[in-house]
Scaffold this motif. Structure first.
Motif, PDB file in Angstrom:
ATOM      1  N   GLN A 155     -22.342  10.042  26.401  1.00  0.00           N
ATOM      2  CA  GLN A 155     -22.997  10.191  26.681  1.00  0.00           C
ATOM      3  C   GLN A 155     -24.066  10.850  25.629  1.00  0.00           C
ATOM      4  O   GLN A 155     -25.406  10.533  25.126  1.00  0.00           O
ATOM      5  CB  GLN A 155     -24.041  11.327  27.758  1.00  0.00           C
ATOM      6  N   SER A 156     -23.646  11.876  24.687  1.00  0.00           N
ATOM      7  CA  SER A 156     -23.405  12.205  22.857  1.00  0.00           C
ATOM      8  C   SER A 156     -24.236  10.347  22.182  1.00  0.00           C
ATOM      9  O   SER A 156     -25.518  11.167  21.584  1.00  0.00           O
ATOM     10  CB  SER A 156     -23.072  12.610  22.326  1.00  0.00           C
ATOM     11  N   VAL A 157     -23.666  10.094  22.017  1.00  0.00           N
ATOM     12  CA  VAL A 157     -23.924   9.043  21.454  1.00  0.00           C
ATOM     13  C   VAL A 157     -25.159   8.212  21.966  1.00  0.00           C
ATOM     14  O   VAL A 157     -25.721   7.765  21.420  1.00  0.00           O
ATOM     15  CB  VAL A 157     -22.212   7.246  21.557  1.00  0.00           C
ATOM     16  N   LEU A 158     -25.165   7.621  23.347  1.00  0.00           N
ATOM     17  CA  LEU A 158     -26.355   6.980  24.320  1.00  0.00           C
ATOM     18  C   LEU A 158     -27.764   7.618  23.258  1.00  0.00           C
ATOM     19  O   LEU A 158     -28.880   7.422  23.252  1.00  0.00           O
ATOM     20  CB  LEU A 158     -26.115   6.627  25.342  1.00  0.00           C
ATOM     21  N   ASP A 159     -27.593   8.494  23.944  1.00  0.00           N
ATOM     22  CA  ASP A 159     -28.106  10.065  23.156  1.00  0.00           C
ATOM     23  C   ASP A 159     -28.940  10.331  22.496  1.00  0.00           C
ATOM     24  O   ASP A 159     -29.990  10.107  21.341  1.00  0.00           O
ATOM     25  CB  ASP A 159     -28.282  11.886  23.580  1.00  0.00           C
ATOM     26  N   GLU A 160     -28.401   9.765  21.288  1.00  0.00           N
ATOM     27  CA  GLU A 160     -28.084   9.834  19.655  1.00  0.00           C
ATOM     28  C   GLU A 160     -29.048   8.892  18.997  1.00  0.00           C
ATOM     29  O   GLU A 160     -29.647   8.440  18.021  1.00  0.00           O
ATOM     30  CB  GLU A 160     -27.004   9.923  18.239  1.00  0.00           C
ATOM     31  N   ILE A 161     -28.436   7.524  20.492  1.00  0.00           N
ATOM     32  CA  ILE A 161     -29.064   6.639  19.459  1.00  0.00           C
ATOM     33  C   ILE A 161     -30.461   6.056  20.355  1.00  0.00           C
ATOM     34  O   ILE A 161     -31.085   4.784  20.070  1.00  0.00           O
ATOM     35  CB  ILE A 161     -28.643   5.087  19.425  1.00  0.00           C
ATOM     36  N   GLY A 162     -30.458   6.411  21.111  1.00  0.00           N
ATOM     37  CA  GLY A 162     -31.815   6.668  22.278  1.00  0.00           C
ATOM     38  C   GLY A 162     -32.271   5.627  23.055  1.00  0.00           C
ATOM     39  O   GLY A 162     -33.077   4.545  23.502  1.00  0.00           O
ATOM     40  N   VAL A 163     -30.812   5.316  23.943  1.00  0.00           N
ATOM     41  CA  VAL A 163     -31.081   4.248  24.975  1.00  0.00           C
ATOM     42  C   VAL A 163     -30.648   5.370  25.715  1.00  0.00           C
ATOM     43  O   VAL A 163     -29.808   5.854  26.264  1.00  0.00           O
ATOM     44  CB  VAL A 163     -29.330   3.060  24.447  1.00  0.00           C
ATOM     45  N   ARG A 164     -31.041   4.587  26.523  1.00  0.00           N
ATOM     46  CA  ARG A 164     -30.887   4.197  28.834  1.00  0.00           C
ATOM     47  C   ARG A 164     -29.395   3.211  28.947  1.00  0.00           C
ATOM     48  O   ARG A 164     -30.551   2.072  29.164  1.00  0.00           O
ATOM     49  CB  ARG A 164     -31.862   5.110  29.025  1.00  0.00           C
ATOM     50  N   ILE A 165     -28.988   3.538  29.861  1.00  0.00           N
ATOM     51  CA  ILE A 165     -28.759   2.581  30.529  1.00  0.00           C
ATOM     52  C   ILE A 165     -28.377   2.861  31.876  1.00  0.00           C
ATOM     53  O   ILE A 165     -27.950   4.170  32.680  1.00  0.00           O
ATOM     54  CB  ILE A 165     -26.419   2.402  29.936  1.00  0.00           C
ATOM     55  N   ASN A 166     -28.925   1.544  32.836  1.00  0.00           N
ATOM     56  CA  ASN A 166     -28.657   2.682  34.488  1.00  0.00           C
ATOM     57  C   ASN A 166     -27.637   1.402  34.772  1.00  0.00           C
ATOM     58  O   ASN A 166     -28.528   0.248  35.172  1.00  0.00           O
ATOM     59  CB  ASN A 166     -30.183   2.379  35.019  1.00  0.00           C
ATOM     60  N   LEU A 167     -26.936   1.948  35.490  1.00  0.00           N
ATOM     61  CA  LEU A 167     -25.919   0.668  36.459  1.00  0.00           C
ATOM     62  C   LEU A 167     -26.223   0.651  37.653  1.00  0.00           C
ATOM     63  O   LEU A 167     -26.023  -0.532  38.564  1.00  0.00           O
ATOM     64  CB  LEU A 167     -24.905   0.786  35.728  1.00  0.00           C
ATOM     65  N   GLN A 168     -27.430   1.847  38.495  1.00  0.00           N
ATOM     66  CA  GLN A 168     -27.923   1.358  39.537  1.00  0.00           C
ATOM     67  C   GLN A 168     -28.468  -0.448  40.040  1.00  0.00           C
ATOM     68  O   GLN A 168     -29.025  -0.857  39.447  1.00  0.00           O
ATOM     69  CB  GLN A 168     -28.626   2.885  39.958  1.00  0.00           C
ATOM     70  N   PRO A 169     -28.019  -0.130  41.737  1.00  0.00           N
ATOM     71  CA  PRO A 169     -28.319  -1.304  41.463  1.00  0.00           C
ATOM     72  C   PRO A 169     -30.171  -1.802  42.155  1.00  0.00           C
ATOM     73  O   PRO A 169     -30.588  -2.774  41.908  1.00  0.00           O
ATOM     74  CB  PRO A 169     -28.478  -2.176  42.976  1.00  0.00           C
ATOM     75  N   ASP A 170     -30.268  -0.438  41.590  1.00  0.00           N
ATOM     76  CA  ASP A 170     -32.205  -0.464  41.556  1.00  0.00           C
ATOM     77  C   ASP A 170     -32.894   0.081  40.898  1.00  0.00           C
ATOM     78  O   ASP A 170     -33.782  -0.085  40.627  1.00  0.00           O
ATOM     79  CB  ASP A 170     -32.611   0.666  43.041  1.00  0.00           C
ATOM     80  N   GLY A 171     -32.131  -0.685  40.075  1.00  0.00           N
ATOM     81  CA  GLY A 171     -32.425  -0.501  38.384  1.00  0.00           C
ATOM     82  C   GLY A 171     -33.804  -1.118  37.763  1.00  0.00           C
ATOM     83  O   GLY A 171     -33.365  -2.466  38.530  1.00  0.00           O
ATOM     84  N   ILE A 172     -34.928  -1.629  36.867  1.00  0.00           N
ATOM     85  CA  ILE A 172     -35.449  -2.483  36.928  1.00  0.00           C
ATOM     86  C   ILE A 172     -34.933  -3.152  35.279  1.00  0.00           C
ATOM     87  O   ILE A 172     -34.841  -4.176  35.280  1.00  0.00           O
ATOM     88  CB  ILE A 172     -36.945  -1.998  36.385  1.00  0.00           C
ATOM     89  N   SER A 173     -34.076  -1.983  34.408  1.00  0.00           N
ATOM     90  CA  SER A 173     -33.470  -2.891  33.491  1.00  0.00           C
ATOM     91  C   SER A 173     -32.804  -1.525  33.206  1.00  0.00           C
ATOM     92  O   SER A 173     -32.578  -0.701  33.401  1.00  0.00           O
ATOM     93  CB  SER A 173     -34.904  -2.371  31.780  1.00  0.00           C
ATOM     94  N   THR A 174     -30.755  -2.893  32.864  1.00  0.00           N
ATOM     95  CA  THR A 174     -30.395  -1.952  32.854  1.00  0.00           C
ATOM     96  C   THR A 174     -29.839  -1.378  30.897  1.00  0.00           C
ATOM     97  O   THR A 174     -29.457  -0.293  31.308  1.00  0.00           O
ATOM     98  CB  THR A 174     -28.907  -3.276  33.176  1.00  0.00           C
ATOM     99  N   ILE A 175     -30.457  -1.588  30.110  1.00  0.00           N
ATOM    100  CA  ILE A 175     -30.138  -0.836  28.816  1.00  0.00           C
ATOM    101  C   ILE A 175     -31.662  -0.821  29.204  1.00  0.00           C
ATOM    102  O   ILE A 175     -32.548  -2.188  28.174  1.00  0.00           O
ATOM    103  CB  ILE A 175     -29.553  -1.451  27.557  1.00  0.00           C
ATOM    104  N   GLU A 176     -32.369   0.023  28.200  1.00  0.00           N
ATOM    105  CA  GLU A 176     -33.176   0.904  27.916  1.00  0.00           C
ATOM    106  C   GLU A 176     -33.238   1.205  26.964  1.00  0.00           C
ATOM    107  O   GLU A 176     -32.582   2.063  26.373  1.00  0.00           O
ATOM    108  CB  GLU A 176     -34.822   1.579  29.350  1.00  0.00           C
ATOM    109  N   LEU A 177     -34.979   1.438  25.543  1.00  0.00           N
ATOM    110  CA  LEU A 177     -34.905   2.682  25.152  1.00  0.00           C
ATOM    111  C   LEU A 177     -35.424   3.158  25.035  1.00  0.00           C
ATOM    112  O   LEU A 177     -36.776   2.880  26.140  1.00  0.00           O
ATOM    113  CB  LEU A 177     -35.593   1.812  23.481  1.00  0.00           C
ATOM    114  N   LYS A 178     -35.349   5.330  24.770  1.00  0.00           N
ATOM    115  CA  LYS A 178     -35.859   5.549  25.423  1.00  0.00           C
ATOM    116  C   LYS A 178     -36.949   5.901  24.768  1.00  0.00           C
ATOM    117  O   LYS A 178     -37.457   5.782  23.641  1.00  0.00           O
ATOM    118  CB  LYS A 178     -35.092   7.029  24.935  1.00  0.00           C
TER     119      LYS A 178
END
Length: 75
Positions: A52-75
């Motif tokens: 989570q620290s790495v993802l926060d540092e680069i500003g990426v959000r990963i949503n693996l939930q079935p209701d997610g519109i986009s799996t990988i997004e920039l914050k």
């Protein structure tokens, strides 16, 4: 579980290799990159806070939930 995760990892590495190859990287560069990712993954496998620290540092959000519109997004 082991079969599913093994099949997933093989597909993920193949997808990464395809993108890198299409971007003009050599086979050696692709191998080196995938090998490095594999080494990092082995260390981070049980380190959710570090992940989570790495993802926060680069500003990426990963949503693996079935209701997610986009799996990988920039914050």
């Amino acid at each position: 579980y082991l079969y599913a995760s093994t099949a997933f990892m093989k597909k993920m590495y193949a997808a990464i290799a395809k993108v890198l190859t299409e971007a003009g990287n050599s086979k050696e560069d692709v191998y080196s990159f995938i090998h490095s990712v594999d080494q990092k993954f082995a260390v981070m496998f049980d380190a959710e806070e570090e992940v989570q620290s790495v993802l926060d540092e680069i500003g990426v959000r990963i949503n693996l939930q079935p209701d997610g519109i986009s799996t990988i997004e920039l914050k």
